[in-house]
Design a protein around this motif. Sequence first.
Motif, short mmCIF file in Angstrom:
data_model
loop_
_atom_site.label_atom_id
_atom_site.label_comp_id
_atom_site.label_asym_id
_atom_site.label_seq_id
_atom_site.Cartn_x
_atom_site.Cartn_y
_atom_site.Cartn_z
N UNK A 179 -1.15 -30.91 13.34
CA UNK A 179 -0.22 -31.09 13.48
C UNK A 179 0.97 -30.81 14.66
N UNK A 180 1.77 -30.67 15.80
CA UNK A 180 2.94 -30.08 15.62
C UNK A 180 4.14 -30.88 14.75
N UNK A 181 4.61 -30.85 13.67
CA UNK A 181 5.80 -31.59 13.22
C UNK A 181 6.96 -32.30 14.25
N UNK A 182 7.10 -33.68 13.68
CA UNK A 182 8.12 -34.61 14.35
C UNK A 182 9.64 -34.10 13.51
N UNK A 183 9.65 -34.69 12.66
CA UNK A 183 11.03 -35.13 11.56
C UNK A 183 10.47 -33.28 11.22
N UNK A 184 11.63 -32.36 10.74
CA UNK A 184 11.06 -31.33 9.66
C UNK A 184 11.20 -31.82 8.84
N UNK A 185 10.27 -32.07 7.93
CA UNK A 185 9.66 -32.02 6.52
C UNK A 185 8.75 -30.78 6.00
N UNK A 186 9.41 -29.81 5.46
CA UNK A 186 8.85 -28.32 5.37
C UNK A 186 7.43 -29.17 4.34
N UNK A 187 7.34 -29.72 3.81
CA UNK A 187 5.99 -30.19 2.50
C UNK A 187 4.97 -31.14 3.22
N UNK A 188 5.09 -31.90 4.66
CA UNK A 188 4.50 -32.25 5.27
C UNK A 188 2.72 -31.45 5.58
N UNK A 189 1.74 -33.09 5.21
CA UNK A 189 0.99 -32.86 5.35
C UNK A 189 0.20 -34.12 6.53
N UNK A 190 -0.39 -32.70 7.42
CA UNK A 190 -1.03 -33.83 8.69
C UNK A 190 -2.31 -34.19 8.50
N UNK A 191 -2.96 -33.57 6.92
CA UNK A 191 -4.03 -34.29 6.86
C UNK A 191 -5.07 -35.40 5.45
N UNK A 192 -4.77 -36.40 6.44
CA UNK A 192 -5.10 -37.62 5.67
C UNK A 192 -6.36 -37.03 4.57
N UNK A 193 -7.11 -36.19 5.26
CA UNK A 193 -8.19 -35.81 3.68
C UNK A 193 -7.56 -34.82 2.23
N UNK A 194 -5.96 -34.39 2.73
CA UNK A 194 -6.05 -33.85 2.51
C UNK A 194 -4.55 -34.31 0.97
N UNK A 195 -5.70 -34.96 0.19
CA UNK A 195 -4.79 -36.09 -0.63
C UNK A 195 -3.73 -34.67 -1.91
N UNK A 196 -4.44 -33.08 -2.19
CA UNK A 196 -3.91 -32.78 -3.12
C UNK A 196 -2.91 -32.25 -2.26
N UNK A 197 -2.26 -32.04 -0.54
CA UNK A 197 -1.66 -31.36 -0.74
C UNK A 197 -1.94 -29.78 -0.07
N UNK A 198 -2.56 -29.26 -0.32
CA UNK A 198 -3.34 -28.46 -0.62
C UNK A 198 -2.60 -27.38 0.64
N UNK A 199 -2.55 -27.81 2.28
CA UNK A 199 -2.80 -27.25 3.42
C UNK A 199 -1.19 -28.05 4.19
N UNK A 200 -0.03 -27.94 2.95
CA UNK A 200 0.74 -28.93 3.57
C UNK A 200 1.65 -27.24 4.65
#
Length: 494
Positions: free
Chosen positions: A276-297
């Motif tokens: 995903x390309x960011x919409x709002x700038x949210x540094x901790x954004x997690x684009x992968x719905x499968x990434x429940x732990x936010x590893x790839x934020x």
Amino acid sequence: MNPHADCPPAPPLDLTDDCGGFASLGPAFFTHLNPTPLPQPYWVGTSGGVADLLGLDAAWLASDEALRVFTGNACPPGSRPLASVYSGHQFGVWAGQLGDGRAILLGETTGGLEVQLKGSGRTPYSRMGDGRAVLRSSIREFLCSEAMHALGIPSSRALCVTGSPAPVHREETETAAVVTRVAQSFIRFGHFEHFAARDMEKELRTLADYVIDRYYPACRTAPQPGGNAYAALLQAVSERTATMVAQWQAVGFCHGVMNTDNMSILGLTIDYGPFQFLDAFVPGHVCNHSDTQGRYAYNRQPNVAYWNLFCLAQALLPLIGDQELAQAALVSYKTVFSTEFMARMRAKLGLVQEGAGDADLIDGILLLLAKNGVDYTIFWRRLSQAVAHNDFEPVRDLFADPAGWDRWELSYSALLALMNKELSADLMLKTNPKFVLRNHLGEQAIRAAKLGDFSELRTLQRLLERPFDEHPGHDAWADFPPDWASSIEISCSS
């Protein structure tokens, strides 16, 4: 008289069958097999730029023969298709043997480019998968591969997408598609991990020597860490990876699934899935719905890349032979990342000269963007136009906290006054894209394509191929995302 009468027509895709490419590594690295045909194939989209890169004749590319080849229903001359084996860490956990579960390498062109079909059927490495890709994910990869290239970010390319009415079962039943991918090499960190984990040092050395001799010859001759070509390889890959990730961060790109088997040994962006390309700038954004732990934020990507490189270092350690030397080869990653990221952020701000206060200025605006949830792409484009026209009001309108913006803008304008504003504005307009592949734009193209309408895809492709141009009449594609965009969920099956 026709001056071209004696000239043969441009050939179709013609792959070399010499022994210098990936297939020369031997049967431990791959399995030969043909793609599995799909019924009633049809064209979805093609890239003229990649066709030119491959030297393909436009008439042939539009032919039924080409449609069969790029759907996996026929093999081009010189092709001995194969699927490669590799292993890797997925979400930080060792996953063991993986491999090309739905990708088949058709071969290599005489120009040294590998041509691969993704979604072309089961392979010995499919595990429990069906070896297929769906129209939705194939369109996303096709568009994003070419969008990233146009942004100047190292990436695999995409020649075309073909579709078929054959059903494919994901969260729901969808239709099949095949995307044709092109790159110098699809070798991943996971290829090295595979042989290291199995104590297959001979094959590990064969692979490393192939990569060095083919893609990093300077590692044999240039000054190296400890005079060790394998340590030099690790350092070179680290630096290329650092440069690539710095470019991701600067443009606001989230990869979504940075497993070691998705990391290119050439520092290319590959395996477009839940990006995903960011919409709002949210540094901790997690684009992968499968990434429940936010590893790839988004804000974790630089450190994850380093973690992946550490895994590569462990895999190469039997060849490097010295743990300290391997660790030393990774040191430049953080330096190169910081240098490259700062250089790109200076360009986004139009700072044509490096200054002592640049880091504070960059940190300041990123904090403001995060605090106010400002749209990342629109902010940078409006700022570019503001400098060009000396009107910052449209930028100020983006901030819920205009006082914070005013304070930052005062410092920025003072610094900008020391520079040539025309040069600054020109640099910014060539650095900050007007158009990126936002999720909702891709979704609109996909919805239309599912109904047999590819006009939206073609329009979006044209805009993304020249993302820094204004494209009058197409401002809607560069506008804020609609409310429904936030409900789009992109997962590892996307």
